[in-house]
Design an enzyme around this catalytic site. Structure first.
Site, PDB file in Angstrom:
ATOM      1  N   VAL A   1       3.383 -12.228  10.118  1.00  0.00           N
ATOM      2  CA  VAL A   1       3.458 -12.530   8.683  1.00  0.00           C
ATOM      3  C   VAL A   1       4.870 -12.409   8.122  1.00  0.00           C
ATOM      4  O   VAL A   1       5.102 -12.734   6.953  1.00  0.00           O
ATOM      5  CB  VAL A   1       2.499 -11.630   7.877  1.00  0.00           C
TER       6      VAL A   1
ATOM      7  N   ASN B   1      -3.277  -6.896   2.821  1.00  0.00           N
ATOM      8  CA  ASN B   1      -3.448  -5.533   3.342  1.00  0.00           C
ATOM      9  C   ASN B   1      -2.384  -5.132   4.353  1.00  0.00           C
ATOM     10  O   ASN B   1      -2.130  -3.936   4.547  1.00  0.00           O
ATOM     11  CB  ASN B   1      -4.828  -5.409   3.996  1.00  0.00           C
TER      12      ASN B   1
ATOM     13  N   TYR C   1       9.444   1.932   3.496  1.00  0.00           N
ATOM     14  CA  TYR C   1       8.017   1.873   3.171  1.00  0.00           C
ATOM     15  C   TYR C   1       7.806   2.121   1.682  1.00  0.00           C
ATOM     16  O   TYR C   1       7.086   1.379   1.002  1.00  0.00           O
ATOM     17  CB  TYR C   1       7.258   2.895   4.006  1.00  0.00           C
ATOM     18  N   ALA C   2       8.449   3.175   1.157  1.00  0.00           N
ATOM     19  CA  ALA C   2       8.301   3.501  -0.260  1.00  0.00           C
ATOM     20  C   ALA C   2       8.790   2.350  -1.139  1.00  0.00           C
ATOM     21  O   ALA C   2       8.148   2.010  -2.148  1.00  0.00           O
ATOM     22  CB  ALA C   2       9.064   4.783  -0.584  1.00  0.00           C
ATOM     23  N   ALA C   3       9.904   1.748  -0.768  1.00  0.00           N
ATOM     24  CA  ALA C   3      10.460   0.661  -1.571  1.00  0.00           C
ATOM     25  C   ALA C   3       9.543  -0.556  -1.585  1.00  0.00           C
ATOM     26  O   ALA C   3       9.333  -1.183  -2.634  1.00  0.00           O
ATOM     27  CB  ALA C   3      11.838   0.272  -1.032  1.00  0.00           C
TER      28      ALA C   3
ATOM     29  N   LYS D   1       6.295  -0.616  -1.054  1.00  0.00           N
ATOM     30  CA  LYS D   1       5.043  -0.325  -1.757  1.00  0.00           C
ATOM     31  C   LYS D   1       5.269  -0.253  -3.268  1.00  0.00           C
ATOM     32  O   LYS D   1       4.386  -0.627  -4.060  1.00  0.00           O
ATOM     33  CB  LYS D   1       4.432   0.965  -1.226  1.00  0.00           C
TER      34      LYS D   1
END
Length: 255
Positions: free
Chosen positions: A65, A91, A162-164, A166
């Site tokens: 993706v 997801n 990951y934090a950025a 999300k």
């Protein structure tokens, strides 16, 4: 058996294993046809075969993706086989660790940063870009984005990429909700906390135990509990709900 999604086509990215499979199973149990988008070819084909043996109408497409052309190919094949999609669940997500530990900013290779952004954030734009023209035309549609409590509050067990990403999904959810609202397409997000998935096996047990200890419900969540919230947002019960990001975290990292 409920049939809230009878004769509807749903596309789920990151569909194989963990939260993705729980979401797929939930939609299938309520009458939907489901397109499965995942990078894991072997597991995806096995999952597709198992679901078809149970009488479900599914289509698996092996997809990276991070690339728009592969998302386009997956969307085209699924909709050709199952019909135009009215529900999209973004997801898919990755959270790389090194020896079970999230890297600090001064340690992180730029290639790792770019890959997480491509998978976690760019893919959501790609799939939503592909799915929404039909939804706008039909004046009917649901987009559900999988964010995280780490996109709302500091979480030291994940890295900055990951934090950025999300946090970025929260921004996209709110923006698209306003952009698509006049076309009767809703866009909502989920922010899971610590969920018992195969991904957690790469993390020392003491970390998961520590999270459970500071979670209000004193346990980790299950993929099915996230799926239940996802199906609510996709259903007619949530027809007047848009631009919302719901924590499914048992009271962990409440903001």
């Amino acid at each position: 058996m409920s049939s809230r999604f009878q004769d509807q086509t749903v596309i789920v990215t990151g569909a194989v294993g963990g939260i993705g499979s729980a979401i797929v199973d939930g939609f299938l149990a309520e009458g939907a046809r489901v397109g499965l988008v995942d990078f894991n070819s072997q597991a995806g084909q096995a999952y597709e075969q198992a679901l078809r043996k149970r009488g479900h109408d599914v289509c698996f497409v092996q997809t990276d993706v991070a690339h728009f052309d592969q998302c386009q190919a997956a969307y085209d094949r699924i909709t050709a086989e199952l019909g135009a999609a009215t529900i999209l669940v973004n997801n898919v997500g990755i959270s790389p660790k090194t020896s079970g530990r999230a890297l600090k900013v001064w340690e992180m290779p730029p290639a790792e940063w770019n890959n997480v952004v491509a998978v976690n954030l760019n893919s959501v734009f790609y799939m939503t870009r592909l799915a929404t023209p039909h939804m706008v035309q039909e004046r009917r549609g649901r987009v559900i984005n999988m964010s995280s409590v780490a996109g709302k509050a500091y979480c030291d067990i994940v890295a900055a990429h990951y934090a950025a990403t999300k946090a970025g999904l929260i921004g996209l959810t709110r923006h698209w909700a306003a952009e698509l609202g006049e076309h009767q397409v809703t866009v909502n997000g989920l922010a899971p906390g610590r969920i018992s998935t195969p991904l957690l096996k790469s993390v020392p047990q003491e970390i998961n135990d520590a999270v459970a200890a500071v979670t209000a419900l004193r346990r980790l969540g299950t993929p099915e509990e996230v799926a239940d919230a996802c199906l609510f947002f996709a259903s007619d019960q949530a027809r007047f709900v848009t631009g919302q990001v719901l924590d499914v975290a048992g009271g962990w990292l409440m903001t």
